[in-house]
Design an enzyme around this catalytic site. Structure first.
Site, PDB file in Angstrom:
ATOM      1  N   SER A 335     -37.317  33.435  10.403  1.00  0.00           N
ATOM      2  CA  SER A 335     -36.107  32.745  10.849  1.00  0.00           C
ATOM      3  C   SER A 335     -34.929  33.206   9.987  1.00  0.00           C
ATOM      4  O   SER A 335     -35.094  33.985   9.054  1.00  0.00           O
ATOM      5  CB  SER A 335     -36.301  31.239  10.736  1.00  0.00           C
ATOM      6  OG  SER A 335     -36.480  30.884   9.379  1.00  0.00           O
ATOM      7  N   TYR A 336     -33.756  32.703  10.298  1.00  0.00           N
ATOM      8  CA  TYR A 336     -32.522  33.132   9.627  1.00  0.00           C
ATOM      9  C   TYR A 336     -32.659  33.031   8.109  1.00  0.00           C
ATOM     10  O   TYR A 336     -32.981  31.975   7.574  1.00  0.00           O
ATOM     11  CB  TYR A 336     -31.364  32.267  10.119  1.00  0.00           C
ATOM     12  CG  TYR A 336     -30.019  32.787   9.710  1.00  0.00           C
ATOM     13  CD1 TYR A 336     -29.535  33.967  10.248  1.00  0.00           C
ATOM     14  CD2 TYR A 336     -29.250  32.123   8.774  1.00  0.00           C
ATOM     15  CE1 TYR A 336     -28.312  34.463   9.869  1.00  0.00           C
ATOM     16  CE2 TYR A 336     -28.017  32.608   8.388  1.00  0.00           C
ATOM     17  CZ  TYR A 336     -27.563  33.777   8.946  1.00  0.00           C
ATOM     18  OH  TYR A 336     -26.343  34.272   8.562  1.00  0.00           O
ATOM     19  N   PRO A 337     -32.430  34.149   7.401  1.00  0.00           N
ATOM     20  CA  PRO A 337     -32.763  34.153   5.967  1.00  0.00           C
ATOM     21  C   PRO A 337     -31.672  33.648   5.030  1.00  0.00           C
ATOM     22  O   PRO A 337     -31.878  33.660   3.832  1.00  0.00           O
ATOM     23  CB  PRO A 337     -33.039  35.641   5.701  1.00  0.00           C
ATOM     24  CG  PRO A 337     -32.154  36.354   6.660  1.00  0.00           C
ATOM     25  CD  PRO A 337     -32.004  35.472   7.875  1.00  0.00           C
ATOM     26  N   ARG A 338     -30.518  33.249   5.551  1.00  0.00           N
ATOM     27  CA  ARG A 338     -29.490  32.715   4.644  1.00  0.00           C
ATOM     28  C   ARG A 338     -29.367  31.218   4.860  1.00  0.00           C
ATOM     29  O   ARG A 338     -28.718  30.753   5.792  1.00  0.00           O
ATOM     30  CB  ARG A 338     -28.147  33.402   4.897  1.00  0.00           C
ATOM     31  CG  ARG A 338     -28.016  34.719   4.170  1.00  0.00           C
ATOM     32  CD  ARG A 338     -26.606  35.238   4.234  1.00  0.00           C
ATOM     33  NE  ARG A 338     -26.337  35.728   5.580  1.00  0.00           N
ATOM     34  CZ  ARG A 338     -26.444  36.992   5.943  1.00  0.00           C
ATOM     35  NH1 ARG A 338     -26.794  37.898   5.068  1.00  0.00           N
ATOM     36  NH2 ARG A 338     -26.181  37.362   7.159  1.00  0.00           N
TER      37      ARG A 338
END
EC number: 5.6.2.1
Length: 861
Positions: A335-338
């Site tokens: 999933s979105y890493p930030r």
DNA sequence: GCAAGGTC
């Protein structure tokens, strides 16, 4: 039917939100920039049937910079950057054409709903979007509201749908606080950076950094590294003594006991305690306790924790880890890493991602058991309202991902499985003993159930033998009591993981920018990464930080960021006026700047010790045109020529090598020419050090060589060696490289196009005549007698490299190789095999070279 | 050529 434009912060979010709101029935297409997509569907809005157009930007649309003329370092006093120098907003990424894209999509829309991230930066982007889009949208009926802000705390069906029915308005104050931050960072950072760089580069020749930068995030980041260095330097080891006792547990087992006093720093006192205990034959049990303890499963993974583990356990730097994570994300593996969030929303489907892993060769057993026996709810973490924790989205194997990406993916997946596993349970036994008057303790741990440590074996409770069962009053035979002499040891250099923790704690940078700041201080050569990913400051880094300490310690203290942010928060909360806060803070830093400039001698004293003055650096290379003495070539970054007699410095093009060019001189200023070369396969061209720094003609830019010089008669100039317009770029001219023989080349003076022409010619000259077809200058070539490609015994041929049938066969188009593959930009095509890259002569549709004179004329505009 | 913050 009316149209509602909706804008998210990134393409992936636009897609997720549109999918939720349209219940999966949408039609999608790519926008004109090829990066953002538009998802369309119909639905109801304020009680009417409308067409929804959901799209996104790519982060900030605009960026702040000074007006062009204030970016000339040698013409502007850095002090002017605090107030006089006007700023302007420019498109953040001109390639994306964001404003145009938004206007194309926004034209004719009636309402706009802003779905930007719910933080201050997102609020600021709302207004960037509105600035672009409102002028092209349909005019509202009087009093009708057309601008809406959706506020959501996670990307889940419920949150998104709730946000859609409870639309609000964008918060202007929050946006203004970001405007203020941008302006402060720009003005303060650039003023200090320019001043320091110019001052120290003008004095020293071996700084080995092309820039001596300052910034409210990077400087305290460096400060942490130097602080640890100072601690190591000033550390004085101390001797201390400990008592260690050994008692017999069984026939063949003894227990090692720890002294309750831990250690003493006086030998005689330690000796006294030893004397009081060493004659005792028995150790008496005072208490025995057994406690069941738990080692908690980890919190769900956020960016900063991922970066810490990547550095400390996988040996991957933060920048690299982030790039790897982004690739895993765009390929759908995670999933979105930030994200700052370590808490899964209640509605989050944890079993879905877990089931994906049920057949994985490495952890299928653990996962299947969890699914069968029921997963454990993840611990309650922090919900920052941005994105869910980093979660594996589909199963992958090492073969599929390859090396680095696999190791990061494996960690992320094991971490995820651990968060839904049970805690590790173990039994801790403690026996407290008395030997004479002194107390000693012995502890042991035995695992009851490993829980999550099964999937994270590096977190396991170390195996220890269980302690014997006993009770108060029992005695054990003392086998030995001894005194050990030890020394305190200095701390080691800061690890990247520790630095990340410090930055996070002090609010320096964000999850997305922490890797950038760390990378910055490495690239500027203020620190080097040593084994174990420890950051050791260089002389330059140490001198800078010690200099700030001497002059104004606030410039490097970790509070510099938080202090400013406190002020900015007042703007965001509407408690302070934007102009006032900005003006006041700029004023404070302007005073600091002037004080710093006045006190720079204090930092310079430290520089002197570590670095050599310009005059004492480098090797004599070429003669100065003013005094005709040799100038010294300083190879260290930034490479330059220095005339110590005239006390002048001439910067040279970077990333290449410099040689003397046959002692030839520039007809304009009498400076000896040098030859710049990007490597054996690349480009090279002569260069006049003086002209390159002080362009003699209005149309010439700084930093260019003779291949862009429009001198009408000089034999090295563009006018004499230029052939015709570049076949690829708009503004360049192909110029004969007079030094390239016997493998003759023609290279563009702007882009990296290189044409390899004649392998066996011993002389090539640019003729005064031009091609009757394409008007490029003709080449006059003398081939080697033995290996001439010409028919018969001919060795001499004059013709156009583009149109002449003989030459066409000999020309091969390539791109110049940079010194190092790292310097090559993305997507640049490398040289191709013979034939394919050759210019397709006269083929319809291909761009013909402009005639030489009109190409040259373009330079005189 | 410079900052820091988004994102690709």
């Amino acid at each position: 039917m009316k149209t509602v434009l909706m804008v998210a912060e990134k393409p992936s979010l636009a897609q997720s939100i549109a999918r939720i709101l349209s219940r999966g029935s949408m039609s999608s297409r790519k926008g004109l920039n090829g990066t953002c997509s538009v998802h369309e569907y119909t639905g109801t809005f304020t009680g009417q049937l409308v067409r929804f157009k959901m799209t996104s930007v790519c982060g900030h649309v605009m960026t702040l910079d000074f007006l062009g003329k204030y970016n000339k370092w040698d013409k502007v006093d850095p002090a002017e950057l605090f107030s006089q120098a006007p700023t302007e907003k420019k498109e953040a990424n001109p390639k994306l054409n964001m404003v145009k894209f938004l206007q194309v999509e926004g034209k004719g829309c009636d309402y706009i709903v802003l779905w930007l991230d719910c933080d201050k930066e997102g609020e600021n982007i709302c207004f960037e979007v509105l600035d672009a889009v409102l002028p092209v949208m349909n005019q509202a009926h009087s009093g009708e509201k057309t601008v809406f802000r959706a506020r959501f705390s996670s990307i889940t069906d419920t949150d998104i749908c709730t946000a859609m029915v409870r639309l609000g308005e964008p918060d202007h104050n929050e946006a203004l606080s970001v405007d203020a931050r941008q302006e402060l960072d720009l003005r303060i950072g650039c003023a200090f950076t320019r001043f320091q760089t110019k001052y120290f580069q003008g004095k020293y020749g071996n700084l080995d950094s092309s820039l001596i930068s300052f910034g409210p995030c990077q400087t305290p980041t460096l400060g942490f590294c130097v602080e640890r260095h100072d601690k190591i330097q000033s550390f004085k080891p101390e001797t201390y003594w400990v008592l260690q006792a050994k008692v017999d547990a069984d026939k063949d087992r003894s227990l090692l006991l720890d002294w309750d006093r831990v250690r003493v720093f006086d030998r005689e006192i330690a000796q006294m305690f030893l004397n009081m205990t060493k004659l005792e034959k028995e150790a008496q049990v005072e208490t025995m306790s057994r406690k069941e303890k738990a080692k908690q499963r980890p919190l769900a993974l956020n960016t900063v924790e991922m970066l810490r583990v990547a550095s400390s356990s996988l040996g991957m730097g933060p920048q690299h880890a982030m790039q790897t994570a982004e690739r895993l994300y765009t390929q759908g593996y995670i999933s979105y890493p930030r994200t700052e969030t370590t808490h899964y929303p209640e509605s989050f489907d944890l079993k879905g991602p877990l089931r994906q892993q049920a057949n994985h060769p490495y952890w299928a057993d653990t996962v299947k058991r969890l699914l069968a026996e029921g997963i454990n709810r993840p611990r309650k973490g922090h919900d920052a309202g941005d994105h869910p924790p980093i979660t594996p989205m589909k199963s992958a194997t090492e073969a599929e991902l390859g090396g680095e990406a696999w190791r990061l993916y494996e960690y992320i997946t094991r971490h995820f499985i651990a968060t839904v596993s049970h805690d590790c349970k173990y039994l801790q036994s403690t026996i407290s003993f008395r030997i004479g008057p002194e107390r000693f303790t012995c502890t042991g741990k035995t695992v009851i159930s490993p829980g999550f440590t099964e999937i994270m074996p590096w977190q396991s409770v170390p195996l220890e033998e269980s302690l014997p069962t006993c009770q108060r009053g029992d005695t054990f035979a003392v086998a030995e009591v001894k005194m050990l002499e030890k020394q305190t040891s200095p701390p080691d250099y800061l690890t990247e993981a520790e630095l990340i923790t410090l930055m996070e704690k002090h609010g320096i940078g964000t999850d997305a920018s922490i890797p950038v700041h760390i990378n910055n201080i490495c690239q500027r050569n203020y620190v080097v990464v040593e084994s174990g990913r420890r950051l050791k400051p260089t002389n330059l880094g140490i001198v800078l930080v010690h200099g700030y300490y001497k002059i104004d310690a606030e410039l490097v203290l970790p509070t510099i960021r938080s202090a400013v942010e406190k002020q900015l928060n007042l703007i965001a909360q509407g408690k302070a006026d934007y102009r006032q806060v900005l003006g006041h803070t700029l004023d404070v830093f302007k005073r600091k700047f002037h004080y710093f400039v006045d006190s720079i001698a204090g930092m310079d004293e430290l520089m002197e010790v570590s670095f050599s003055p310009l005059a004492a650096t480098g090797k004599p290379l070429s003669r100065c045109g003013k005094c005709h003495r040799f100038m010294k070539y300083i190879q260290a970054k930034p490479s330059r020529l220095h005339c110590s007699h005239c006390d002048e410095t001439y910067t040279l093009p970077q990333n290449g090598t410099i040689k003397l060019y046959k002692e030839l001189r520039c007809p304009l200023d009498d400076f000896e020419l040098v030859l710049w070369s990007s490597g054996s396969r690349g480009k090279s061209y002569p260069l006049c050090p003086y002209c390159s720094n002080h362009p003699p003609f209005r149309d010439m830019k700084k930093g260019t060589g003779c291949n862009e010089c429009t001198h009408p008669t000089c034999q090295h100039s563009l006018s004499m060696l230029g052939i015709g317009q570049c076949v690829e770029c708009e503004s360049g001219v192909l110029v004969l490289d007079p030094t390239s023989g016997p493998k003759w080349r023609v290279a563009c003076n702007r882009c990296n196009v290189v044409a390899h022409c004649f392998e066996n010619a011993h002389r090539v000259r640019v003729s005064a005549d031009t091609c009757s077809t394409c008007e490029a200058a003709l080449l006059d070539v003398d081939f080697n007698k033995a290996r001439s490609p010409l028919p018969g015994d001919g060795t001499q041929h004059t013709g156009c490299v583009f149109c002449d049938p003989v030459f066409q066969e000999l020309v091969e188009l390539k791109h110049a190789a940079s010194c190092h593959p790292m310097h090559r930009g993305p997507g640049r095509r490398q040289g191709r095999g013979r034939g394919r890259g050759r210019r397709p002569a006269g083929k319809p549709g291909t761009r013909r070279p402009k005639d030489k004179m009109s190409a040259l004329a373009a330079y005189f505009v």
